[in-house]
Design a protein around this motif. Structure first.
Motif, short mmCIF file in Angstrom:
data_model
loop_
_atom_site.label_atom_id
_atom_site.label_comp_id
_atom_site.label_asym_id
_atom_site.label_seq_id
_atom_site.Cartn_x
_atom_site.Cartn_y
_atom_site.Cartn_z
N LEU A 1 -54.62 -6.67 -4.48
CA LEU A 1 -55.52 -7.80 -4.77
C LEU A 1 -56.85 -7.63 -4.05
N ILE A 2 -56.78 -7.15 -2.82
CA ILE A 2 -58.02 -6.92 -2.06
C ILE A 2 -58.91 -5.94 -2.82
N ARG A 3 -58.27 -4.91 -3.39
CA ARG A 3 -59.07 -3.93 -4.12
C ARG A 3 -59.59 -4.49 -5.44
N ILE A 4 -58.73 -5.26 -6.14
CA ILE A 4 -59.15 -5.77 -7.45
C ILE A 4 -60.28 -6.79 -7.29
N TYR A 5 -60.13 -7.69 -6.34
CA TYR A 5 -61.17 -8.71 -6.16
C TYR A 5 -62.30 -8.23 -5.27
N ARG A 6 -62.27 -6.95 -4.88
CA ARG A 6 -63.33 -6.32 -4.11
C ARG A 6 -63.77 -7.19 -2.94
N ILE A 7 -62.81 -7.55 -2.12
CA ILE A 7 -63.13 -8.38 -0.97
C ILE A 7 -63.88 -7.54 0.06
N LYS A 8 -65.06 -8.03 0.39
CA LYS A 8 -65.97 -7.24 1.24
C LYS A 8 -65.32 -6.85 2.55
N GLY A 9 -65.60 -5.65 2.99
CA GLY A 9 -65.06 -5.20 4.27
C GLY A 9 -63.63 -4.73 4.13
N LEU A 10 -62.77 -5.67 3.76
CA LEU A 10 -61.35 -5.33 3.64
C LEU A 10 -61.13 -4.25 2.59
N GLU A 11 -61.91 -4.34 1.49
CA GLU A 11 -61.73 -3.37 0.42
C GLU A 11 -61.91 -1.95 0.94
N LEU A 12 -62.93 -1.80 1.75
CA LEU A 12 -63.24 -0.47 2.29
C LEU A 12 -62.11 0.04 3.17
N ILE A 13 -61.57 -0.88 3.96
CA ILE A 13 -60.49 -0.49 4.87
C ILE A 13 -59.26 -0.05 4.06
N VAL A 14 -58.93 -0.85 3.02
CA VAL A 14 -57.76 -0.51 2.20
C VAL A 14 -57.96 0.83 1.52
N LYS A 15 -59.16 1.03 0.99
CA LYS A 15 -59.47 2.29 0.31
C LYS A 15 -59.28 3.47 1.25
N PHE A 16 -59.83 3.31 2.46
CA PHE A 16 -59.75 4.36 3.46
C PHE A 16 -58.30 4.63 3.82
N TYR A 17 -57.55 3.56 4.01
CA TYR A 17 -56.15 3.67 4.39
C TYR A 17 -55.36 4.43 3.33
N VAL A 18 -55.57 4.05 2.06
CA VAL A 18 -54.84 4.69 0.97
C VAL A 18 -55.18 6.17 0.90
N SER A 19 -56.46 6.50 1.04
CA SER A 19 -56.84 7.93 0.99
C SER A 19 -56.23 8.67 2.15
N LEU A 20 -56.24 8.02 3.31
CA LEU A 20 -55.72 8.65 4.51
C LEU A 20 -54.25 9.02 4.33
N VAL A 21 -53.47 8.07 3.82
CA VAL A 21 -52.03 8.31 3.68
C VAL A 21 -51.76 9.29 2.55
N ARG A 22 -52.48 9.10 1.45
CA ARG A 22 -52.19 9.97 0.31
C ARG A 22 -52.72 11.38 0.52
N GLY A 23 -53.69 11.50 1.42
CA GLY A 23 -54.31 12.81 1.60
C GLY A 23 -53.69 13.63 2.71
N THR A 24 -52.60 13.12 3.32
CA THR A 24 -51.96 13.90 4.38
C THR A 24 -50.48 14.05 4.05
N PRO A 25 -49.91 15.21 4.40
CA PRO A 25 -48.48 15.38 4.12
C PRO A 25 -47.64 14.45 4.97
#
Lengths: 264, 246
Positions: A42-66
């Motif tokens: 929901l944070i990503r869909i509603y593009r909630i400022k600040g939080l969206e960036l954190i979620v995006k970063f978190y998802v990339s971090l987890v998905r980008g590491t074994p």
């Protein structure tokens, strides 16, 4: 080469104690990450400022590491962190808690993306219709949007769960006594590695198959409002019948037949 | 009963509504016609607060305010007093026909479940679908879905029902059943504002026709006058174009 079947039976008997551990890790990780995944989506869909960036970063971090790197980091970072805070007691914590942490953090990232795509499949007209019968956005979300999104997310949640079950076998690195860890220990004692691993293999197969059945039942139960799959032509999802339905086009319809058929 | 003055709405610098004023009285059946892109749908969506307007004034159901100054409470009031029938039905896919209607009553109006079901059955009866009450939208034809959509709107007993091109997504042979239901509604005194391309409906059922083009109301009045003797050149051209295809 012959398999030591007696040993396999013995390993099967000891490794079964690891089944609840594996299931525990999977269930805890799923139960915590499902609601958080919805929230993050929901944070990503509603593009909630600040939080969206954190979620995006978190998802990339987890998905980008074994996952093995994540396990090693959590397993080396958390105990020493806790040691600073609560002293020596940190080292007597059951390592299964570290497994909970790793696999939950990992599933959150996967499920965030699962729910993001699922929520976007629900037409925005559904929300508008809810508002126009007087519902609050929150009510329309809980009663109309989320139930529909959950159902379209089910196949992907099933997928994520199967990965989670299989990945949980890496918990042995954190000295969690799950199926894999027990079998490995047995094997190391007796040098019958193949036998032990075959047992592990079968156990995971059974657990995953069970999960598949559960998800199939859930899907069937919850998608009763959808058009049944039988009515579709074209792609035939049943792997056992290779034959595709034959499509016949009647070109010599009489006018009355044409209008009758048009109603369907 | 509902008065809109100088309603303005634009998207990214592109002005869609350039100051629309309309007056809806109780029992009115108003058809809004006009070429696509003229802002008809946007008009309905801004009046019903589905979209925020950029300017204008609304007087409706005790709210008497400029659009920009509407607060959450005003928006709730407006939404609770209107019904909306969507072009693509927008029935709740995970609910049966009956539940589609009771949902708003139970959740938003706090009506008791048993009573809500009674109201919903009555509404389904009025659109001739009481035998389909337990069907899901996917099991209904387009025409049936739209009739459930209408039933959902009338069950809430709103002051005015807005119809956004209710027959445009339907197969031609299903248009009739929906128009029939709308005609019955009109005859029973329901206040309706209908955006439509069905000229027969505009001409025969409504008591006022509004012709819109390029974000303006070009002309409005008695359907007979608009269709037979339009005073504006723009209206004449539109009607000639559209009637040539009927």
């Amino acid at each position: 080469m012959s398999l030591n079947t007696d040993f396999m039976v013995k390993v099967a008997q000891t490794a079964i104690q690891g089944v609840p551990v594996t299931l525990q890790i999977v269930l805890v990780a799923l139960l915590i990450s499902l609601p958080i995944g919805v929230l993050f989506a929901l944070i990503r869909i509603y593009r909630i400022k600040g939080l969206e960036l954190i979620v995006k970063f978190y998802v990339s971090l987890v998905r980008g590491t074994p996952i093995i790197a994540q396990i090693l980091i959590v397993y080396s970072a958390f105990p020493s962190l806790l040691n600073m805070m609560i002293g020596k007691a940190a080292f007597s914590i059951n390592p299964i808690y570290y497994a909970y942490i790793v696999f939950t953090l990992n599933s959150i990232a996967t499920l965030t993306e699962v729910f993001r795509s699922a929520l976007q499949t629900v037409d925005k007209g559904q929300m508008e219709a809810g508002l126009m019968v007087g519902m609050q956005p929150r009510q329309a979300f809980w009663r109309i949007i989320l139930p529909q999104a959950l159902i379209s997310a089910l196949p992907n949640i099933a997928n994520a769960t199967l990965y989670l079950i299989k990945n949980s076998s890496l918990a042995f690195i954190m000295s969690v006594k799950d199926i894999t860890a027990i079998a490995k220990t047995e094997a190391a004692f007796n040098y019958n590695f193949l036998e032990a691993y075959l047992v592990v293999w079968v156990y995971y197969l059974i657990i995953c198959y069970g999960a598949e059945i559960i998800f199939n039942l859930l899907e069937r139960y919850f998608s009763k409002y959808r058009r049944s799959a039988k009515r579709t032509t074209g792609f035939n999802w049943n792997p056992f019948s290779i034959k595709q339905p034959k499509l016949v086009v009647k070109t010599d319809l009489a006018e009355s037949e044409r209008t009758n058929n048009a109603h369907n | 009963m509902l008065t809109i003055e100088g309603l303005k709405k634009g998207y990214e610098g592109n002005e869609i509504l350039k100051g629309i004023s309309i007056d809806v009285n109780k029992g009115d059946v108003i058809s809004i016609i006009g070429p696509s892109g003229s802002g008809k749908t946007t008009l309905l969506r801004t009046i019903t607060t589905l979209e925020a307007a950029d300017g204008g004034h609304i007087t409706f159901a005790g709210v008497d305010k400029d659009f920009e100054k509407l607060n959450g409470k005003d928006i709730n009031t407006i939404r609770r007093n209107v019904g909306f029938v969507f072009q693509n039905y927008n029935l709740f896919n995970n609910k049966t026909a009956l539940q589609n209607i009771t949902e708003g009553l139970i959740v938003a109006r706090k009506v008791k479940k048993s009573e809500a079901e009674k109201i919903a059955l009555d509404a389904l009866e009025r659109v001739g679908l009481s035998d389909r009450k337990n069907h899901y939208p996917s099991q209904l034809s387009g025409g049936q879905q739209q009739r459930v959509g209408i039933a959902r709107a009338i069950a809430l007993n709103p002051e005015v029902i807005f119809f956004d091109e209710p027959t445009s997504a339907l197969d031609p042979e299903l248009v009739g059943e929906v128009l029939k239901v709308m005609q019955d509604l009109a005859n029973s005194g329901t206040t309706m504002v209908v955006v439509t391309h069905q000229m027969s409906f505009a001409r025969d059922v409504s008591n006022r026709v509004i012709f819109m083009a390029d974000g303006h109301i070009v002309e409005q009045g008695d359907p007979k006058k608009i269709f037979e003797n339009p005073s504006e050149e723009r209206t004449k051209k539109f009607l000639t174009d559209i009637l040539a295809n009927v």
